[in-house]
Enzyme design. Structure first.
Site, PDB file in Angstrom:
ATOM      1  N   GLY A  23      -7.967  34.798  -3.449  1.00  0.00           N
ATOM      2  CA  GLY A  23      -8.671  33.530  -3.598  1.00  0.00           C
ATOM      3  C   GLY A  23      -7.796  32.365  -3.172  1.00  0.00           C
ATOM      4  N   GLU A  53     -18.151  28.557 -13.728  1.00  0.00           N
ATOM      5  CA  GLU A  53     -17.293  28.568 -14.928  1.00  0.00           C
ATOM      6  C   GLU A  53     -17.922  27.734 -16.061  1.00  0.00           C
ATOM      7  OE1 GLU A  53     -13.745  27.418 -12.543  1.00  0.00           O
ATOM      8  OE2 GLU A  53     -12.779  29.172 -13.415  1.00  0.00           O
ATOM      9  N   ASN A 100     -18.246  18.401 -13.271  1.00  0.00           N
ATOM     10  CA  ASN A 100     -18.696  19.695 -12.725  1.00  0.00           C
ATOM     11  C   ASN A 100     -20.185  19.972 -12.959  1.00  0.00           C
ATOM     12  OD1 ASN A 100     -16.800  21.719 -11.314  1.00  0.00           O
ATOM     13  ND2 ASN A 100     -15.481  20.653 -12.732  1.00  0.00           N
ATOM     14  N   LYS A 103      -7.980  17.680 -19.117  1.00  0.00           N
ATOM     15  CA  LYS A 103      -8.628  18.131 -17.884  1.00  0.00           C
ATOM     16  C   LYS A 103     -10.078  18.540 -18.155  1.00  0.00           C
ATOM     17  CE  LYS A 103      -7.657  20.931 -13.833  1.00  0.00           C
ATOM     18  NZ  LYS A 103      -6.829  21.929 -13.213  1.00  0.00           N
ATOM     19  N   SER A 150     -16.007  22.203  -7.853  1.00  0.00           N
ATOM     20  CA  SER A 150     -15.964  23.667  -7.715  1.00  0.00           C
ATOM     21  C   SER A 150     -17.270  24.295  -8.212  1.00  0.00           C
ATOM     22  CB  SER A 150     -14.770  24.236  -8.479  1.00  0.00           C
ATOM     23  OG  SER A 150     -14.852  23.869  -9.831  1.00  0.00           O
ATOM     24  N   GLY A 170      -4.580  31.420  -5.609  1.00  0.00           N
ATOM     25  CA  GLY A 170      -3.612  32.525  -5.580  1.00  0.00           C
ATOM     26  C   GLY A 170      -2.902  32.583  -4.242  1.00  0.00           C
ATOM     27  N   ASN A 210     -13.601  17.539 -16.390  1.00  0.00           N
ATOM     28  CA  ASN A 210     -14.387  18.611 -15.762  1.00  0.00           C
ATOM     29  C   ASN A 210     -15.765  18.786 -16.388  1.00  0.00           C
ATOM     30  OD1 ASN A 210     -12.612  19.376 -13.798  1.00  0.00           O
ATOM     31  ND2 ASN A 210     -11.632  20.982 -15.000  1.00  0.00           N
ATOM     32  N   ASN A 241      -9.436  26.795 -14.224  1.00  0.00           N
ATOM     33  CA  ASN A 241     -10.102  25.664 -14.863  1.00  0.00           C
ATOM     34  C   ASN A 241     -10.842  26.155 -16.098  1.00  0.00           C
ATOM     35  OD1 ASN A 241      -9.301  23.632 -13.189  1.00  0.00           O
ATOM     36  ND2 ASN A 241     -11.086  23.760 -11.841  1.00  0.00           N
TER      37      ASN A 241
HETATM   38  N1  NAP Z   1      -9.573  26.066  -5.234  1.00  0.00           N
HETATM   39  C1  NAP Z   1      -9.080  24.945  -5.763  1.00  0.00           C
HETATM   40  O1  NAP Z   1      -8.816  23.961  -5.059  1.00  0.00           O
HETATM   41  C2  NAP Z   1      -8.794  24.870  -7.248  1.00  0.00           C
HETATM   42  C3  NAP Z   1      -8.032  23.771  -7.724  1.00  0.00           C
HETATM   43  C4  NAP Z   1      -7.686  23.726  -9.075  1.00  0.00           C
HETATM   44  C5  NAP Z   1      -8.125  24.720  -9.939  1.00  0.00           C
HETATM   45  N2  NAP Z   1      -8.877  25.767  -9.448  1.00  0.00           N
HETATM   46  C6  NAP Z   1      -9.271  26.792 -10.409  1.00  0.00           C
HETATM   47  O2  NAP Z   1      -8.414  27.909 -10.180  1.00  0.00           O
HETATM   48  C7  NAP Z   1      -9.118  29.131 -10.452  1.00  0.00           C
HETATM   49  C8  NAP Z   1      -9.120  29.979  -9.186  1.00  0.00           C
HETATM   50  O3  NAP Z   1      -9.824  29.231  -8.198  1.00  0.00           O
HETATM   51  P1  NAP Z   1      -9.991  29.738  -6.707  1.00  0.00           P
HETATM   52  O4  NAP Z   1     -10.647  28.627  -5.973  1.00  0.00           O
HETATM   53  O5  NAP Z   1      -8.705  30.287  -6.196  1.00  0.00           O
HETATM   54  O6  NAP Z   1     -11.027  30.929  -6.954  1.00  0.00           O
HETATM   55  P2  NAP Z   1     -11.422  32.113  -5.957  1.00  0.00           P
HETATM   56  O7  NAP Z   1     -11.250  31.632  -4.554  1.00  0.00           O
HETATM   57  O8  NAP Z   1     -12.738  32.613  -6.428  1.00  0.00           O
HETATM   58  O9  NAP Z   1     -10.279  33.209  -6.214  1.00  0.00           O
HETATM   59  C9  NAP Z   1     -10.264  34.132  -7.250  1.00  0.00           C
HETATM   60  C10 NAP Z   1      -9.940  35.465  -6.619  1.00  0.00           C
HETATM   61  O10 NAP Z   1      -9.571  36.379  -7.635  1.00  0.00           O
HETATM   62  C11 NAP Z   1     -10.141  37.630  -7.311  1.00  0.00           C
HETATM   63  N3  NAP Z   1     -10.189  38.494  -8.494  1.00  0.00           N
HETATM   64  C12 NAP Z   1     -10.798  38.287  -9.680  1.00  0.00           C
HETATM   65  N4  NAP Z   1     -10.579  39.313 -10.522  1.00  0.00           N
HETATM   66  C13 NAP Z   1      -9.825  40.209  -9.829  1.00  0.00           C
HETATM   67  C14 NAP Z   1      -9.286  41.475 -10.142  1.00  0.00           C
HETATM   68  N5  NAP Z   1      -9.475  42.050 -11.334  1.00  0.00           N
HETATM   69  N6  NAP Z   1      -8.558  42.126  -9.202  1.00  0.00           N
HETATM   70  C15 NAP Z   1      -8.350  41.594  -7.982  1.00  0.00           C
HETATM   71  N7  NAP Z   1      -8.847  40.376  -7.624  1.00  0.00           N
HETATM   72  C16 NAP Z   1      -9.566  39.696  -8.541  1.00  0.00           C
HETATM   73  C17 NAP Z   1     -11.505  37.273  -6.763  1.00  0.00           C
HETATM   74  O11 NAP Z   1     -12.040  38.341  -6.057  1.00  0.00           O
HETATM   75  P3  NAP Z   1     -13.638  38.464  -5.807  1.00  0.00           P
HETATM   76  O12 NAP Z   1     -13.979  37.326  -4.899  1.00  0.00           O
HETATM   77  O13 NAP Z   1     -13.766  39.812  -5.207  1.00  0.00           O
HETATM   78  O14 NAP Z   1     -14.272  38.331  -7.175  1.00  0.00           O
HETATM   79  C18 NAP Z   1     -11.129  36.084  -5.877  1.00  0.00           C
HETATM   80  O15 NAP Z   1     -10.657  36.518  -4.622  1.00  0.00           O
HETATM   81  C19 NAP Z   1     -10.520  28.697 -10.896  1.00  0.00           C
HETATM   82  O16 NAP Z   1     -10.558  28.571 -12.289  1.00  0.00           O
HETATM   83  C20 NAP Z   1     -10.689  27.318 -10.267  1.00  0.00           C
HETATM   84  O17 NAP Z   1     -11.638  26.519 -10.955  1.00  0.00           O
HETATM   85  C21 NAP Z   1      -9.210  25.874  -8.131  1.00  0.00           C
END
Ligand code: NAP
Length: 307
Positions: free
Chosen positions: A23, A273, A199, A191, A261, A26, A195, A109
């Site tokens: 994601g 979420e 959101n 936060k 998001s 990560g 949110n 989040n």
């Molecule tokens: N993106 C941003 O700019 C941002 C900024 C601040 C905070 N956040 C927060 O940070 C968190 C992550 O956000 P994100 O945007 O990175 O989300 P994302 O793009 O949906 O990434 C999460 C990843 O984790 C994977 N995953 C979940 N469970 C798993 C498991 N058991 N084994 C392997 N992979 C697994 C998901 O795979 P699948 O797709 O296959 O389910 C997905 O690829 C959220 O709470 C979001 O609100 C995001």
């Protein structure tokens, strides 16, 4: 505050960090840490090597190759930035693969995951939480864009049996600059207060953040904020309502062109979420016999809309 480490200062004995998933956050952490010489591997649903073209804030591109963590080798350091609703199942899946003294860093989040997470781990395994304001998205399967500069707050959630400075160093390099605090809860409530306004409202009305500046949304935003402040206070983390209101206005203005998001998840027909944002606020309110008409109504509207 811990600045990002200079790669020359990196010691050779750095552990490999396992990053869960592919994601946006990560991979942002994985790419930035790799740029600073940390060994990084991914924990994927289906183990496979991954290539990422990373566009940094400077517009420079870097190419990254990640292999999957070899199952059977205990994981000592893991970074878990999955959606809040995936935290519990993810930890359960990882438990048999974690070393007895693993360092586990969560980042997401919303709230409500820490108690169940703590309950799963042994007393020697150390849980941390990182709250970050960095922004990232995947333009496609192999392209990661660092879309917004931010900073992070890090705290140990369980008392460290022995302090592991590799956690602070990794977070500083992956999502820095980072400030370490003793207790993450005040930061999470602050936060959440923002949110739980922006959101659900933007997702429900299918609007960009800036549209919330319209006069017609102001009374609802004010009431939502007042209600979440009541709950935070009852929980022992009082928020200054007037300062939070200013912060809400600033976020709406500064991120006017952004899609929250939750709106992005709605548009992509992905789970949201909501239960860890508005749902968490309502759950905590119930514990204190507080009624929150504005949050209850908004939550119901979101549920009726299929969130
Ligand atoms: N993106 C941003 O700019 C941002 C900024 C601040 C905070 N956040 C927060 O940070 C968190 C992550 O956000 P994100 O945007 O990175 O989300 P994302 O793009 O949906 O990434 C999460 C990843 O984790 C994977 N995953 C979940 N469970 C798993 C498991 N058991 N084994 C392997 N992979 C697994 C998901 O795979 P699948 O797709 O296959 O389910 C997905 O690829 C959220 O709470 C979001 O609100 C995001």
């Amino acid at each position: 505050m811990y600045p990002a480490m200079n790669s020359n200062a990196m010691q050779s004995a750095n552990p490999t960090w396992v990053v869960v998933g592919k994601g946006a956050i990560g991979l942002l952490a994985a790419c930035q840490a790799q740029l600073r010489q940390w060994p990084v591997a991914l924990w994927l649903r289906q183990p496979q090597p991954i290539q990422i073209d990373f566009r940094q804030l400077t517009q420079e591109h870097s190419q990254h190759h990640f292999s999957s963590w070899p199952v059977g080798t205990p994981i000592t350091h893991i970074f878990i930035a999955v959606k809040a609703f995936d935290v519990q199942s993810c930890l359960q899946q990882l438990l048999p693969h974690l070393s007895d003294d693993a360092q586990i860093v969560l980042s997401h989040n919303g709230m409500g995951t820490l108690e169940p997470a703590r309950a799963l781990l042994s007393s020697k395994q150390q849980l941390w939480f990182v709250s970050t304001t960095h922004g990232a998205y995947k333009a496609d399967k192999h392209q990661l864009i660092h879309s917004g500069s931010g900073q992070s707050v890090l705290a140990a959630v369980t008392a460290p049996p022995k302090p592991d400075s590799k956690v602070q160093q990794f977070v500083a390099d992956a999502l820095g600059p980072v400030t370490e605090v003793d207790n993450i809860e005040p930061c999470l409530w602050q936060k959440l207060a923002i949110n739980c306004l922006i959101n659900p409202l933007t997702a429900l009305h299918n609007i960009q953040n800036g549209e919330l500046a319209q006069a017609k949304y102001q009374p609802q935003l004010k009431q939502l904020l007042h209600e979440v402040c009541l709950v935070a206070e009852a929980e022992g983390y009082p928020l200054h309502e007037a300062s939070c209101w200013q912060l809400v206005q600033q976020v709406i203005e500064k991120t006017a062109a952004n899609r929250s998001s939750m709106l992005q998840d709605r548009r992509a027909n992905r789970p949201t979420e909501l239960d860890f944002i508005s749902g968490f606020v309502l759950k905590q309110a119930k514990k204190h016999q507080l009624t929150l008409p504005a949050h209850a109504c908004l939550y119901q509207q979101c549920q009726d809309a299929g969130f």
